[in-house]
Design an enzyme around this catalytic site. Structure first.
Site, PDB file in Angstrom:
ATOM      1  CG  ASP A 324      -0.082  -0.263   2.364  1.00 42.78           C
ATOM      2  OD1 ASP A 324       0.822  -0.740   2.631  1.00 42.78           O
ATOM      3  OD2 ASP A 324      -0.524   0.516   3.579  1.00 42.78           O
ATOM      4  CD  GLU A 325      -1.432   4.728   2.671  1.00 43.68           C
ATOM      5  OE1 GLU A 325      -2.025   5.619   3.119  1.00 43.68           O
ATOM      6  OE2 GLU A 325      -0.731   4.222   3.605  1.00 43.68           O
TER       7      GLU A 325
HETATM    8  C1  ACM Z   1      -3.839   0.961   4.527  1.00 48.66           C
HETATM    9  O1  ACM Z   1      -4.682   1.379   5.293  1.00 48.66           O
HETATM   10  N1  ACM Z   1      -2.452   1.941   4.390  1.00 48.66           N
HETATM   11  C2  ACM Z   1      -3.636  -0.118   3.940  1.00 48.66           C
END
Ligand code: ACM
Length: 509
Positions: A324-325
């Site tokens: 993620d991110e």
């Molecule tokens: C997330 O909340 N960054 C998966």
């Protein structure tokens, strides 16, 4: 005449049953709500001559577990018996039947026998949790209660709608010691949650010992959000958690978040950085600034070591690779990285879970996409043949504040009071994410603002109970008005268990 009246009153008062009137079994307080309930007359009553019978020696540990649950508050021995039990005394019987699904069970309550059957020990364990919810909530207390423990007669047939019912705990932003994780496991098991995903690494801390890269924990585990002491699990601690969870039929899924969310690793080993310089430890809350050097061979040697050690310790089928991110990773490098990370995990005999962004990459068979933010990513994953784990932040993130008055928690996905956490369903959430695409539900609890087990409990409870019901009970059987009455009774149970839960004004506790 007056004398006669007094006599009649005396007789009446003597004939008033000392045992409280029983509700019908269908008016139960069980969460998750069972699939099917049939009422019968009468009730089963635990008394000092009650016994626990196991009809197969493999059920002995569960008979012990049940005895340990019921003895303290009742004060009864509840002697364990095999087929040689006393026929006239009340008995709780545990037995196998091959007619149930893997997690299903049946409880048949008659006046002198309560019989729990399932095809697996897991099913029996779930039957025991239901039995717990059918007994007065004081059963959770550790000293002898002045209380009748009765259950209305009838039959419960139960099985879950979804096979993956999970919680996630972030132990990276703040570290939670192994005893805290075990307490959470105990509370999750009460609601038939079967998976705990541990977010073990992030920018602010590396929390799992990797023997081939010791500085990850020695240095990278030394702090936390806000600059506190941090901490980490030794491999022995991690194994203890896994074993503890296994006994409660909860699978641990470890997450190593990468290629972003990796500052703790980047600050521990220069070789993981493209410029070969370690970064500073990080104790703030911003995201999206860190990345492993995805074009360097050393990075993949590192990941192979980490995943190998983790896979060796992890009996569950999945390793979560985060993903993620990763805003600091160029997208083409990200796509290649996620491809390689899947290969490494598969090579060590495990399947991959990853946050929804991983759908940008090629997806391997059995890779699961965890939907948290972008429907379009989840849909892209489905197009590539993946199944989806549902964790939409607006409804399922346990770290969102309940309302404007909540002292801890975040609010970027909006306030989430307990009705919002409950009033949705997996298969109706988004067009194109259909029931057959979904493996289940998971409620993440991110730990930027939580420091103690009391904080953890306050944000998790009672929302996680609603999440458990969403995963277990078919949507057509669920209604908020009925749920909140059952939840009010669970509130008393949580109080007896010492849980620091949020007393939402939406429920008449
Ligand atoms: C997330 O909340 N960054 C998966």
């Amino acid at each position: 005449m007056r004398h006669l009246l007094i006599t009649v009153l005396c007789i009446l008062s003597f004939s008033i049953p000392t045992i409280e009137a029983q509700n019908l079994l269908s008016e139960n307080t069980v969460i998750p709500k069972p699939f099917e309930v049939v009422n019968r007359d009468g009730f089963f009553s635990l008394n000092s001559s009650a016994q626990i019978k196991f009809e197969d020696v493999r059920l002995r540990p569960l008979a012990h577990y049940l005895q340990d649950l019921l003895s303290p508050a009742t004060g009864f021995d509840l002697s364990l018996r095999d087929i040689n039990y006393v026929k006239d005394n009340p008995v709780i019987a545990l037995a196998y039947s091959d007619e149930m699904t893997e997690e299903g069970y049946q409880i048949d309550i008659r006046k002198t026998e309560t019989r729990i059957v399932a095809s697996t020990n897991k099913g029996i364990f779930y039957g025991i949790q239901t039995l717990r919810h059918l007994l007065h909530e004081s059963i959770e207390l550790n000293d002898i209660q002045d209380q009748e423990y009765n259950i209305a007669c009838g039959v419960i047939k139960d099985q879950p709608d979804y096979s993956y019912r999970g919680a996630m705990l972030d132990v990276a932003r703040h570290f939670f010691k192994k005893e805290d994780v075990m307490r959470y496991v105990d509370l999750l098991a009460l609601y038939k949650i079967n998976t705990l995903h541990l977010h073990l690494t992030d920018d602010q801390g590396w929390r799992i010992e990797i023997k081939s890269w010791p500085n990850l924990t020695a240095h990278g585990g030394s702090t936390a959000v806000g600059g506190g002491d941090g901490g980490f699990y030794t491999q022995e601690d991690y194994r203890d958690i896994i074993q503890y969870a296994e006994k409660r039929f909860i699978t641990i899924i470890p997450e190593i978040d990468m290629p972003g969310h990796t500052n703790s690793a980047l600050s521990s080993y220069a070789v993981l950085n493209c410029d070969h310089k370690t970064t500073e430890l990080y104790t703030k809350m911003r995201v999206g600034f860190s990345t492993l050097c995805t074009t360097s061979d050393s990075t993949y040697i590192f990941i192979d070591d980490v995943i190998r050690e983790l896979a060796e310790m992890t009996p569950g089928p999945y390793i979560h690779i985060g993903g993620d991110e990763s805003d600091a990773t160029p997208i083409d490098e990200y796509i290649t990285f996620i491809d390689k990370a899947q290969t490494i995990v598969n090579n060590h005999g495990k399947k991959v879970l990853g946050w929804d962004e991983i759908a940008h990459s090629k997806l391997y068979p059995n890779t699961i996409v965890q939907f948290w933010r972008k429907e379009k990513n989840a849909l892209m994953g489905i197009e590539k043949g993946a199944k989806v784990l549902m964790s939409p932040a607006n409804n399922a993130y346990l770290d969102m504040k309940y309302d404007a008055n909540t002292k801890i928690g975040l609010r970027w996905a909006g306030y989430t009071d307990i009705d919002e956490a409950y009033n949705w369903s997996l298969e109706d959430f988004a067009d194109g994410i259909d029931k057959e695409d979904i493996i289940g539900i998971e409620a993440p609890l991110w730990a930027e603002t939580i420091v103690t087990i009391e904080d953890l409990e306050f944000l998790a409870f009672p929302r996680i109970i609603g999440i458990a019901e969403i995963g277990w009970t078919p949507t057509r059987l669920r209604q908020w008005d009925d749920y909140k009455l059952r939840l009010a009774v669970q509130g008393k149970r949580l109080t007896n268990l010492g849980v620091n839960f949020y007393h939402s004004p939406l429920v008449d506790w």
